[in-house]
Design an enzyme around this catalytic site. Structure first.
Site, short mmCIF file in Angstrom:
data_model
loop_
_atom_site.label_atom_id
_atom_site.label_comp_id
_atom_site.label_asym_id
_atom_site.label_seq_id
_atom_site.Cartn_x
_atom_site.Cartn_y
_atom_site.Cartn_z
N TYR A 1 0.83 -1.21 0.00
CA TYR A 1 0.00 0.00 0.00
C TYR A 1 0.87 1.27 0.00
O TYR A 1 0.60 2.21 -0.76
CB TYR A 1 -0.89 -0.06 1.24
N LYS B 1 0.95 4.09 -2.84
CA LYS B 1 0.54 5.47 -2.52
C LYS B 1 1.64 6.46 -2.87
O LYS B 1 1.36 7.61 -3.24
CB LYS B 1 0.16 5.57 -1.03
#
Ligand code: NAI
Length: 319
Positions: A163, A167
């Site tokens: 993640y 991001k």
């Protein structure tokens, strides 16, 4: 102050069936925008699908007197989402890339599937949706793009290597789109939200969670997407009714050799490490050109050291 409106504008919000995306869609619609409420209706981990969440938000907007249509495609089918906007409203002005899921696991245990699904939904999905809107933006010389990053990306977070890298990938994507779009009045910015939602319900303590209302972030995204806002290429953190801008900064650094005839040894690096990492006069570089320009200064300094060779053996910081 005059009310900021979006009359006649068409806004796509991905993942708008819940959480942050829902509040963005409601706010845009309440200010006159035609909104495409995209949501696959998956679980928090990206499993399954349901039309219910997008339909519920569309219904809510219509009951409030606004205009909205639902789209149930994954952001990986971004072209279909943009086609929904064109078919329903005849244009596209704003893409808010908000859809997201989590597959937290420590790096040692991360499988390819856990890595790929996160990168696909967050990075490729945002790319596919934005790229489908891009030709319309270029033609009409107007467009606004939001990518959604995270403090997990900016600072790292245990169990979120998939993640956090996705991001941060969105920050890189925004950096380049901000440059490619600038002359055509296409502005791209990154929002870094912290909000109480199903993604954070078991992470954030309940008292804090209650205060982290997505509605307090939506106006920041709204402003960044407005035609009179000229912000471009920025990372904006927002939560709790507060917002601030983030920069990547770099130390002044330190020259590790005095002239062209000297090599740089590992011991040079060790000896000067405190200067290399001294952040007291750190600054932001505004562009790749500025970064290259700074390296040309380093080159000049080493050249001048060459001409002073044998005299100047003091390592210079600030190049
Ligand atoms: P949420 O889970 O409430 O909403 C995300 C929505 O995206 C869901 O309705 C889900 O069905 C939809 N979605 C998931 N995969 C999709 C796909 N492939 N195509 C279309 N829709 C899809 O989560 P929340 O908290 O509102 O998150 C929104 C965004 O903000 C995400 O990108 C998340 O990573 C990011 N974010 C959230 C933070 C927070 O504190 N809530 C912190 C930092 C970033």
């Amino acid at each position: 102050m005059q009310e900021l409106r979006f009359d006649g504008r068409v806004v796509v919000v991905t993942g708008a069936g819940a959480g942050l995306g829902r509040t963005y869609a409601l706010l845009f619609a309440s200010r006159g925008a035609n909104v495409v409420v995209n949501d696959l209706g998956s679980s928090r981990h990206g499993d399954g699908s349901s039309r219910n969440s997008a339909d519920t938000v569309v219904q809510e907007i219509r009951e409030n007197g606004g205009k909205a249509v639902a789209n149930y495609d994954s952001v990986l089918d971004g072209a279909k989402i943009i086609n929904t906007a064109i078919d329903a409203f005849g244009r596209i002005d704003v893409v808010v890339n908000n859809a997201g899921i989590l597959r937290d696991v420590s790096f040692a245990k991360m499988t390819d599937a856990q890595w790929d699904i996160i990168h696909n939904v967050h990075v490729k999905g945002a790319m596919k949706t934005t790229q489908a809107a891009w030709p319309y933006f270029l033609k009409q010389k107007y467009g606004r793009v939001i990518f959604t990053s995270s403090n997990s990306g900016l600072y790292g977070n245990f169990g979120q290597s998939n993640y956090s890298s996705a991001k941060m990938g969105l920050v890189g994507l925004a950096n380049t789109l901000a440059i490619e779009g600038a002359r055509k009045n296409i502005y791209t910015n990154v929002i870094v939200p912290t909000a109480g939602s199903r993604l954070t319900e078991d992470i954030i303590p309940p008292d804090f969670f209650e205060q982290l209302k997505p509605e307090l972030i939506a106006p920041v995204v709204f402003w960044l997407c407005h035609e009179i806002c000229t912000e471009n290429g920025s990372i904006i953190e927002a939560a709790l009714g507060w917002a601030g801008k983030c920069h990547i900064i770099r130390s002044s650094g330190c020259t590790l050799r005095q002239n062209f005839s000297e090599d740089v040894t590992p011991e040079n690096v060790q000896e000067n490490w405190s200067k290399v990492t001294d952040m007291t006069s750190a600054k932001r570089l505004n562009s790749i050109q500025e970064a290259t320009g700074e390296l040309l200064n380093v080159l000049e300094n080493i050249k001048s050291g060459d001409s002073l060779s044998g005299v100047n053996h003091v390592l210079r910081s600030n190049y």
